[in-house]
Design an enzyme around this catalytic site. Structure first.
Site, PDB file in Angstrom:
ATOM      1  N   PRO A  66       0.826  -1.297  -0.057  1.00 22.61           N
ATOM      2  CA  PRO A  66      -0.453  -0.204  -0.277  1.00 22.61           C
ATOM      3  C   PRO A  66       0.848   1.176   0.145  1.00 22.61           C
ATOM      4  O   PRO A  66       2.045   1.140   0.676  1.00 22.61           O
ATOM      5  CB  PRO A  66      -0.832  -0.055   1.355  1.00 22.61           C
ATOM      6  CG  PRO A  66      -0.470  -1.374   1.548  1.00 22.61           C
ATOM      7  CD  PRO A  66       0.500  -2.015   1.568  1.00 22.61           C
ATOM      8  N   HIS A  67       0.492   2.130  -0.799  1.00 23.72           N
ATOM      9  CA  HIS A  67       1.556   3.344  -0.679  1.00 23.72           C
ATOM     10  C   HIS A  67       0.553   4.313  -1.234  1.00 23.72           C
ATOM     11  O   HIS A  67      -0.491   4.071  -1.985  1.00 23.72           O
ATOM     12  CB  HIS A  67       2.486   3.160  -1.810  1.00 23.72           C
ATOM     13  CG  HIS A  67       2.013   3.107  -3.502  1.00 23.72           C
ATOM     14  ND1 HIS A  67       1.317   1.730  -3.939  1.00 23.72           N
ATOM     15  CD2 HIS A  67       1.765   3.043  -4.353  1.00 23.72           C
ATOM     16  CE1 HIS A  67       0.638   1.032  -4.714  1.00 23.72           C
ATOM     17  NE2 HIS A  67       1.412   2.278  -5.188  1.00 23.72           N
ATOM     18  N   CYS A  68       1.014   5.778  -1.034  1.00 27.91           N
ATOM     19  CA  CYS A  68       0.612   7.137  -1.867  1.00 27.91           C
ATOM     20  C   CYS A  68       1.535   8.129  -1.158  1.00 27.91           C
ATOM     21  O   CYS A  68       2.172   8.202  -1.016  1.00 27.91           O
ATOM     22  CB  CYS A  68      -0.543   6.773  -0.526  1.00 27.91           C
ATOM     23  SG  CYS A  68      -0.338   7.592   0.867  1.00 27.91           S
TER      24      CYS A  68
END
Length: 153
Positions: A66-68
């Site tokens: 998960p990344h942002c």
């Protein structure tokens, strides 16, 4: 940037007991926010969940990244979490996930974001690496293992 450069001992969590993707994202968001001034857990969670809505970050073989991009972050930040029991993460291979690596990058860090993601995907693509991380008994040994694995990269 290598995984070992993204983590700290307090952002390396071993055998976490969560029951859902949402709960894993909430726990990671809260853990990161507690360590960084100026970042709210709600903002981190919102960034991660919005990215998940575009498509799952479950890359297969029990791994999710998960990344942002998020404002208020000045350098890439990671959190590594192994789970005591795998959870559904809508992964591309439809397998449950038990190894999650969270990545936050500066809002204007598109190139760094892509390079770091590519490096993480390559690292987690190796079955020996995945099994080595899964075999760790506590957070300290998990961080030590990451540092050892990244020395050769």
């Amino acid at each position: 940037m290598q995984l070992s450069e993204l983590l700290t001992s307090s952002r390396t969590l071993c055998h976490v007991d969560v029951v859902s993707k949402k709960r894993a994202l909430e726990l990671a968001s809260q853990t990161i926010a507690e360590q960084l001034d100026g970042l709210a857990a709600e903002d981190i969670f919102s960034g991660l969940i919005n990215r998940e809505r575009l498509g799952s970050t479950g890359i297969g073989e029990g791994v999710a990244i998960p990344h942002c991009r998020i404002s208020g972050v000045t350098t890439a930040i990671g959190l590594l979490m192994t789970l005591s029991s795998p959870i559904d993460f809508d992964a591309i291979d439809n397998r449950p996930v038990d190894l999650i690596c969270f990545l936050l990058v500066p809002e204007d860090g598109a190139e760094e974001h892509l390079q770091t993601l590519a490096g993480l995907a390559e690292l987690f693509n190796d079955s020996n690496t995945r099994e080595s991380l899964r075999s760790c008994e506590d957070s300290s040994s998990l961080l030590d293992r990451v540092q050892t694995l990244c020395k050769g990269v």
